[in-house]
Design a protein around this motif. Structure first.
Motif: not given
Lengths: 252, 312
Positions: A220-226
């Motif tokens: 989820x952290x990746x998703x959030x950054x994008x």
């Protein structure tokens, strides 16, 4: 005269809003590492919480380029098409163009990608095509509305005074329709900033990459950054257009 | 000079203008009047080729309009329409300078011309030059419309119900200004209106149209006295024609020099039309008025008998 100067200064001063968003966007692209703490709270089980496969600045650049190219083409095609079908010679094609633009928007960009990849291969080209089709409708619709909304008396006078069709288009119709056209471009570009993310599924690396990668890896952290960067980009672009519109609307 | 020879306009099956012939002399103010849909606007717009005529010929100074390039033709003809058609994104000065700029006049000459016209139409430059059309009243906007039409000093002026959207007081003021302008500029003017009072007030030649045809044409007084049929008579006001005629005659034309009698108490200005003088008599219940000049100095007298033009 003094009123104009004041207004000019005022409108320049107003640009701090989009510039502030832009600064935030760039700062976050460069310094995403500062958010590592909060991100780790969201995703405590993952080894990596920061997307490092490419620099965010490069992804942002790619993103802006793809949206910019698609939007530029959409403006040329959309405004050009709408202008063509409001000329006496092209009037027969008016319903056709309106319908085509509507179909372009109802057709999901994902489906366009799926269809475009076999023909155009992986990479940036299919997403540009998908965004172009998707962004066409607001521009076509608003250009038509802008031109058709001009007081018939103004048009009549322009002809009666002996302006050529080209002069009427450039000096009367386009300037008068500009605020409405610009509103359409604003909608189109802002939507496409978000939609461009799906390009990552066909190998066009942009700010969609961390999102897709996050979904695939359950991070989820990746998703959030994008998502955060795309959101900031959309707000930056939108607020810049807002300023631009104010300038154009000046003469009501 | 504008000449129409058997000019017809068909829109599909419908005949909008039916074989009309008309000659407007140089310097003449010709008013086309009729009910809506009678073809008067179509006729006007065929002269500058905003509408192409189907049959017949239209000549300007002996040359068929079809032989001109339509853009060149229109730049030579002033055009004023009801809703002014001013460009909302341009200032007053820029609007007025449109045609001179299209004709590629030098910048300084355009500016000078715009200033001349604004002065001519009573629009102070400091106050109006930088204004946008939405900041103007209806009357001011239409003055700008007229100034724009006159900008390149065209010989011909086409006016399509130019004062139709204005309130009665402004309309009357602009009618007077137009007559003043015309007295100085001597343009060849074709003016379309459905308002008979306006037509009578302005026309050198009155052209009554009905269903695409000219029913009668001539000087206003001639039409008032000898309408060819009931339609023209009713257009001209039926039994109220006497008052319309009175509106065309001034006190000056009927008054007598001051006589030995005592001055009448009620006064009337010398340039007032007779219908107003009659109204004053009715209002004050008198049959004699003292005529005064602009400085309110008595210069004559007008009796009811003189006013009605009684021969006895």
């Amino acid at each position: 005269m003094s009123g104009d100067v004041v207004r000019q200064r005022h409108s320049l001063a107003g640009w701090w809003v989009p510039l502030a968003w832009l600064a935030l966007l760039l700062a976050l692209s460069l310094g995403m590492g500062l958010l590592e703490g909060p991100l780790r709270v969201i995703e405590p089980d993952s080894r990596d919480v920061l997307y490092v496969r490419a620099s965010f600045l490069a992804l942002l650049g790619q993103h802006v380029m793809v949206v910019g190219l698609a939007s530029l083409l959409a403006v040329l095609l959309g405004v050009g098409g709408a202008v063509a079908v409001t000329r006496p010679a092209g009037r027969d094609f008016l319903p056709l163009v309106t319908q085509l633009a509507s179909i372009g928007q109802t057709f999901p960009p994902v489906a366009v990608l799926a269809l475009a990849v076999p023909a155009l291969g992986f990479g940036t080209l299919p997403i540009v095509v998908a965004l172009l089709l998707y962004g066409l409708l607001p521009i076509v619709r608003n250009t038509l509305a802008g031109i058709q909304g001009i007081d018939p008396g103004v048009h009549e006078a322009a002809r009666g005074m002996g302006m050529t069709p080209g002069q009427i288009l450039r000096q009367v119709e386009l300037p008068l329709a500009a605020p409405v056209i610009l509103a359409g471009v604003r909608t189109s570009v802002t939507i496409n900033v978000a939609t461009a993310a799906i390009g990552a599924t066909v190998g066009a690396s942009n700010l969609g990459d961390p999102i897709i990668s996050g979904i695939v890896n359950g991070n989820t952290a990746y998703v959030l950054q994008g998502a955060l960067l795309i959101g900031l980009l959309a707000i930056t672009v939108d607020s810049a257009f807002e300023r631009l519109q104010r300038r154009v609307v000046r003469q009501g | 000079m504008i000449e129409l020879f058997d000019v017809t306009k068909r829109f599909g099956e419908e005949v909008a203008v039916d074989a009309i012939s008309l000659r407007v002399q140089k310097g003449e103010l010709c008013v086309l009047v009729g009910t809506s849909g009678c073809g008067k606007s179509t006729t006007l717009r065929m002269i500058n080729r905003l509408i192409e005529h189907s049959d017949g010929e239209i000549h300007l100074d002996g040359q068929p309009v079809r032989t001109f390039d339509e853009v060149t033709l229109r730049r030579r003809i002033g055009y004023v329409i009801q809703n002014t058609g001013l460009f909302p994104h341009w200032t007053v000065a820029r609007n007025i300078g449109l045609v001179p700029r299209l004709l590629k006049w030098p910048r300084a000459q355009v500016r000078e011309r715009v200033e001349t016209l604004m002065a001519l139409l009573g629009l102070p430059i400091e106050e109006f030059a930088a204004k946008y059309p939405h900041q103007l009243s209806g009357g001011q906007a239409q003055r700008v419309g007229v100034a724009r039409a006159l900008a390149a000093d065209p010989e011909i002026l086409l006016m399509d119900e130019p004062f139709g959207a204005l309130d009665p007081i402004t309309r009357e003021a602009l009618q007077h200004e137009l007559l003043d302008l015309q007295a100085r500029l001597h343009k060849t003017i074709v003016f379309v209106t459905h308002d008979m009072d306006e037509a009578l007030a302005l026309a050198d030649r009155l052209v009554v149209m009905r269903q695409g045809r000219i029913v009668q044409q001539g000087p206003p007084l001639e039409l008032l006295h000898e309408p060819v049929d009931d339609f023209v008579a009713s257009m001209l006001g039926g039994d109220a024609r006497g008052l319309k005629e009175a509106a065309l005659t001034r006190v000056r034309d009927r008054m007598l020099p001051l006589g030995p009698r005592l001055l009448a108490h009620e006064r009337v200005a010398v340039d007032v039309p007779l219908n107003q003088a009659l109204s004053l008599m009715l209002w004050h219940r008198v049959d004699r008025l003292t005529v005064v000049d602009d400085d309110d100095i008595p210069i004559g007298e007008l009796s009811l008998r003189r006013l009605v033009g009684s021969k006895a």
